[in-house]
Design a protein around this motif. Sequence first.
Motif, PDB file in Angstrom:
ATOM      1  N   MET A   1       0.829  -1.202   0.000  1.00  0.00           N
ATOM      2  CA  MET A   1       0.000   0.000   0.000  1.00  0.00           C
ATOM      3  C   MET A   1       0.865   1.254   0.000  1.00  0.00           C
ATOM      4  O   MET A   1       0.485   2.279   0.549  1.00  0.00           O
ATOM      5  N   HIS A   2       2.030   1.153  -0.598  1.00  0.00           N
ATOM      6  CA  HIS A   2       2.924   2.309  -0.641  1.00  0.00           C
ATOM      7  C   HIS A   2       2.388   3.339  -1.626  1.00  0.00           C
ATOM      8  O   HIS A   2       2.283   3.070  -2.820  1.00  0.00           O
ATOM      9  N   VAL A   3       2.058   4.517  -1.127  1.00  0.00           N
ATOM     10  CA  VAL A   3       1.512   5.581  -1.967  1.00  0.00           C
ATOM     11  C   VAL A   3       2.661   6.277  -2.686  1.00  0.00           C
ATOM     12  O   VAL A   3       3.605   6.745  -2.039  1.00  0.00           O
ATOM     13  N   PRO A   4       2.619   6.366  -4.026  1.00  0.00           N
ATOM     14  CA  PRO A   4       3.695   7.050  -4.756  1.00  0.00           C
ATOM     15  C   PRO A   4       3.476   8.550  -4.812  1.00  0.00           C
ATOM     16  O   PRO A   4       2.436   9.066  -4.376  1.00  0.00           O
ATOM     17  N   ASP A   5       4.451   9.267  -5.346  1.00  0.00           N
ATOM     18  CA  ASP A   5       4.316  10.709  -5.558  1.00  0.00           C
ATOM     19  C   ASP A   5       3.236  10.973  -6.603  1.00  0.00           C
ATOM     20  O   ASP A   5       3.134  10.257  -7.602  1.00  0.00           O
ATOM     21  N   GLY A   6       2.438  12.003  -6.370  1.00  0.00           N
ATOM     22  CA  GLY A   6       1.447  12.411  -7.356  1.00  0.00           C
ATOM     23  C   GLY A   6       0.033  11.972  -7.064  1.00  0.00           C
ATOM     24  O   GLY A   6      -0.908  12.477  -7.685  1.00  0.00           O
ATOM     25  N   PHE A   7      -0.172  11.036  -6.148  1.00  0.00           N
ATOM     26  CA  PHE A   7      -1.530  10.595  -5.811  1.00  0.00           C
ATOM     27  C   PHE A   7      -2.256  11.632  -4.951  1.00  0.00           C
ATOM     28  O   PHE A   7      -3.456  11.835  -5.085  1.00  0.00           O
ATOM     29  N   ILE A   8      -1.521  12.265  -4.037  1.00  0.00           N
ATOM     30  CA  ILE A   8      -2.092  13.193  -3.065  1.00  0.00           C
ATOM     31  C   ILE A   8      -1.495  14.579  -3.291  1.00  0.00           C
ATOM     32  O   ILE A   8      -0.282  14.712  -3.524  1.00  0.00           O
ATOM     33  N   ALA A  10      -0.207  18.571  -2.708  1.00  0.00           N
ATOM     34  CA  ALA A  10       0.836  19.082  -1.813  1.00  0.00           C
ATOM     35  C   ALA A  10       0.310  19.481  -0.430  1.00  0.00           C
ATOM     36  O   ALA A  10       0.916  19.122   0.583  1.00  0.00           O
ATOM     37  N   PRO A  11      -0.802  20.235  -0.324  1.00  0.00           N
ATOM     38  CA  PRO A  11      -1.256  20.636   1.015  1.00  0.00           C
ATOM     39  C   PRO A  11      -1.554  19.437   1.924  1.00  0.00           C
ATOM     40  O   PRO A  11      -1.178  19.453   3.108  1.00  0.00           O
ATOM     41  N   VAL A  12      -2.223  18.429   1.404  1.00  0.00           N
ATOM     42  CA  VAL A  12      -2.554  17.272   2.232  1.00  0.00           C
ATOM     43  C   VAL A  12      -1.298  16.448   2.521  1.00  0.00           C
ATOM     44  O   VAL A  12      -1.152  15.887   3.614  1.00  0.00           O
ATOM     45  N   SER A  13      -0.381  16.386   1.563  1.00  0.00           N
ATOM     46  CA  SER A  13       0.887  15.691   1.812  1.00  0.00           C
ATOM     47  C   SER A  13       1.655  16.353   2.945  1.00  0.00           C
ATOM     48  O   SER A  13       2.227  15.682   3.811  1.00  0.00           O
ATOM     49  N   VAL A  14       1.659  17.691   2.955  1.00  0.00           N
ATOM     50  CA  VAL A  14       2.329  18.421   4.031  1.00  0.00           C
ATOM     51  C   VAL A  14       1.618  18.174   5.361  1.00  0.00           C
ATOM     52  O   VAL A  14       2.265  17.947   6.399  1.00  0.00           O
ATOM     53  N   ALA A  15       0.291  18.213   5.334  1.00  0.00           N
ATOM     54  CA  ALA A  15      -0.476  18.007   6.566  1.00  0.00           C
ATOM     55  C   ALA A  15      -0.232  16.618   7.152  1.00  0.00           C
ATOM     56  O   ALA A  15      -0.025  16.467   8.364  1.00  0.00           O
ATOM     57  N   GLY A 102       6.483   7.132  -2.477  1.00  0.00           N
ATOM     58  CA  GLY A 102       6.998   8.452  -2.821  1.00  0.00           C
ATOM     59  C   GLY A 102       7.589   9.197  -1.641  1.00  0.00           C
ATOM     60  O   GLY A 102       7.119   9.056  -0.500  1.00  0.00           O
ATOM     61  N   LEU A 103       8.603  10.002  -1.907  1.00  0.00           N
ATOM     62  CA  LEU A 103       9.212  10.799  -0.844  1.00  0.00           C
ATOM     63  C   LEU A 103       8.288  11.936  -0.414  1.00  0.00           C
ATOM     64  O   LEU A 103       8.225  12.271   0.769  1.00  0.00           O
ATOM     65  N   THR A 104       7.570  12.532  -1.376  1.00  0.00           N
ATOM     66  CA  THR A 104       6.609  13.567  -0.983  1.00  0.00           C
ATOM     67  C   THR A 104       5.393  12.948  -0.292  1.00  0.00           C
ATOM     68  O   THR A 104       4.650  13.641   0.402  1.00  0.00           O
ATOM     69  N   ALA A 105       5.195  11.652  -0.489  1.00  0.00           N
ATOM     70  CA  ALA A 105       4.081  10.937   0.142  1.00  0.00           C
ATOM     71  C   ALA A 105       4.521  10.201   1.401  1.00  0.00           C
ATOM     72  O   ALA A 105       3.768   9.378   1.931  1.00  0.00           O
ATOM     73  N   LEU A 106       5.723  10.499   1.890  1.00  0.00           N
ATOM     74  CA  LEU A 106       6.233   9.782   3.057  1.00  0.00           C
ATOM     75  C   LEU A 106       5.328   9.994   4.274  1.00  0.00           C
ATOM     76  O   LEU A 106       5.071   9.058   5.047  1.00  0.00           O
ATOM     77  N   GLY A 107       4.831  11.211   4.440  1.00  0.00           N
ATOM     78  CA  GLY A 107       3.923  11.469   5.544  1.00  0.00           C
ATOM     79  C   GLY A 107       2.644  10.668   5.437  1.00  0.00           C
ATOM     80  O   GLY A 107       2.120  10.155   6.435  1.00  0.00           O
ATOM     81  N   ASN A 109       2.319   7.759   3.903  1.00  0.00           N
ATOM     82  CA  ASN A 109       2.628   6.355   4.147  1.00  0.00           C
ATOM     83  C   ASN A 109       2.882   6.056   5.621  1.00  0.00           C
ATOM     84  O   ASN A 109       2.444   5.027   6.137  1.00  0.00           O
ATOM     85  N   ILE A 110       3.587   6.948   6.300  1.00  0.00           N
ATOM     86  CA  ILE A 110       3.833   6.729   7.729  1.00  0.00           C
ATOM     87  C   ILE A 110       2.528   6.814   8.509  1.00  0.00           C
ATOM     88  O   ILE A 110       2.247   5.982   9.389  1.00  0.00           O
ATOM     89  N   THR A 111       1.703   7.807   8.184  1.00  0.00           N
ATOM     90  CA  THR A 111       0.421   7.946   8.871  1.00  0.00           C
ATOM     91  C   THR A 111      -0.464   6.730   8.640  1.00  0.00           C
ATOM     92  O   THR A 111      -1.073   6.195   9.579  1.00  0.00           O
ATOM     93  N   ASP A 112      -0.535   6.281   7.397  1.00  0.00           N
ATOM     94  CA  ASP A 112      -1.443   5.191   7.035  1.00  0.00           C
ATOM     95  C   ASP A 112      -0.897   3.823   7.435  1.00  0.00           C
ATOM     96  O   ASP A 112      -1.520   3.072   8.191  1.00  0.00           O
ATOM     97  N   MET A 113       0.303   3.490   6.947  1.00  0.00           N
ATOM     98  CA  MET A 113       0.865   2.157   7.170  1.00  0.00           C
ATOM     99  C   MET A 113       1.505   2.013   8.545  1.00  0.00           C
ATOM    100  O   MET A 113       1.576   0.901   9.084  1.00  0.00           O
ATOM    101  N   GLY A 114       1.997   3.123   9.104  1.00  0.00           N
ATOM    102  CA  GLY A 114       2.672   3.047  10.387  1.00  0.00           C
ATOM    103  C   GLY A 114       1.765   3.321  11.567  1.00  0.00           C
ATOM    104  O   GLY A 114       1.603   2.489  12.455  1.00  0.00           O
ATOM    105  N   VAL A 115       1.095   4.473  11.542  1.00  0.00           N
ATOM    106  CA  VAL A 115       0.313   4.893  12.704  1.00  0.00           C
ATOM    107  C   VAL A 115      -1.042   4.187  12.752  1.00  0.00           C
ATOM    108  O   VAL A 115      -1.410   3.590  13.766  1.00  0.00           O
ATOM    109  N   VAL A 116      -1.805   4.243  11.661  1.00  0.00           N
ATOM    110  CA  VAL A 116      -3.160   3.675  11.669  1.00  0.00           C
ATOM    111  C   VAL A 116      -3.122   2.180  11.944  1.00  0.00           C
ATOM    112  O   VAL A 116      -3.849   1.675  12.814  1.00  0.00           O
TER     113      VAL A 116
END
Length: 360
Positions: A1-8, A10-15, A102-107, A109-116
């Motif tokens: 479930m690794h989200v790549p760059d471009g799916f999300i 910029a504002p939500v990626s930053v959030a 994705g590196l811009t999607a790292l947040g 992926n961590i939120t979804d795959m790590g925290v949730v």
Amino acid sequence: MHVPDGFINAPVSVATGVVAAGAVAVSLRGARRELGERTAPLAGLMAAFIFAVQMLNFPVAAGTSGHLLGGALAAILVGPYTGVLCVTVVLLMQGILFADGGLTALGVNITDMGVVTTVVAYVVFRLLMRALPRRRSTVTVASFVAALVSVPAAAVAFTLIYWIGGTTDIPIGEVFKAMVGLHVLIGIGEAVITAATVGAVIAVRPDLVHGAKGFAAPLKLRVDGQLVDAAPAAPAAKPAVGVATRSTRGLLAGGLLTALVLAGFVSYYASSSPDGLEKVATDKGIDRNVEEHASADSPLADYGVKDVDDARLSGGLAGVIGVGVTVVVGGAVFWVVRRRRVDGTDVAAAEADASLAEKV
């Protein structure tokens, strides 16, 4: 479930990056409470094992595969705070070295795959441990259910994130049904792997399983037709320090060897079908704006070693390198966290940060 760059966007990626950073900061404090002298090395091994097993995609439906997310397994074996850090280390290694996620999607992926996955799994696990009979088999059963629930929970979380910040205009109901439907099936595989691993560790060293602490029920005796607590037995003699140390080292060596074999050899036979998110992205058009990964030119991109033409050798070497780097980085992180506790730094804050999951 690794989200790549471009799916999300910029504002939500930053959030989500801010959310992920906050979760990691809280986990660094909480992990000081969870990590002990023997469990700190186990946490580094846990990260490497998750990395290895994530390379083993298994088929779940026609043209679709799944792989372990690992949040449930890490939370149960080494604790929820440490579990978040384990998955975070894995995602960092995958994104930076292997161009996976994705590196811009790292947040995201961590939120979804790590925290949730970690939080949901551990809450479900603790609830089941309170509701079910307190015996050793209960830990395995609770692990199975918690892992099963954690995967569709991550799918729901991704759908919510995509609904808020997706870069393509797709009916969210279609995304929800496709994501949850596929990830319920993937959750079954996650549950089997998690329960089998937890069961194997608890059979050898139950004292190292975070979720099994204090699981033994008091002995009951029937007196005059009523059940009463039996007098506590005299404490068993503790094993010699050398014996315990050798036992722990044996477990760590065996776990590391298993991870190396899985990543270096078994991964060659993994399913090549797209995973659940990739399949939904292709079918529903989520991937229309996908961007090339910033690490696409990495010598280890796509889990192969650059300039090694033999696919089996290239993938095997990449897997071995990945396990090695992950266990070193993870081990270093958890050693530092453990040392801060031993040195007395922020111990009061860590102890005040009592585990929410323990109170559930």
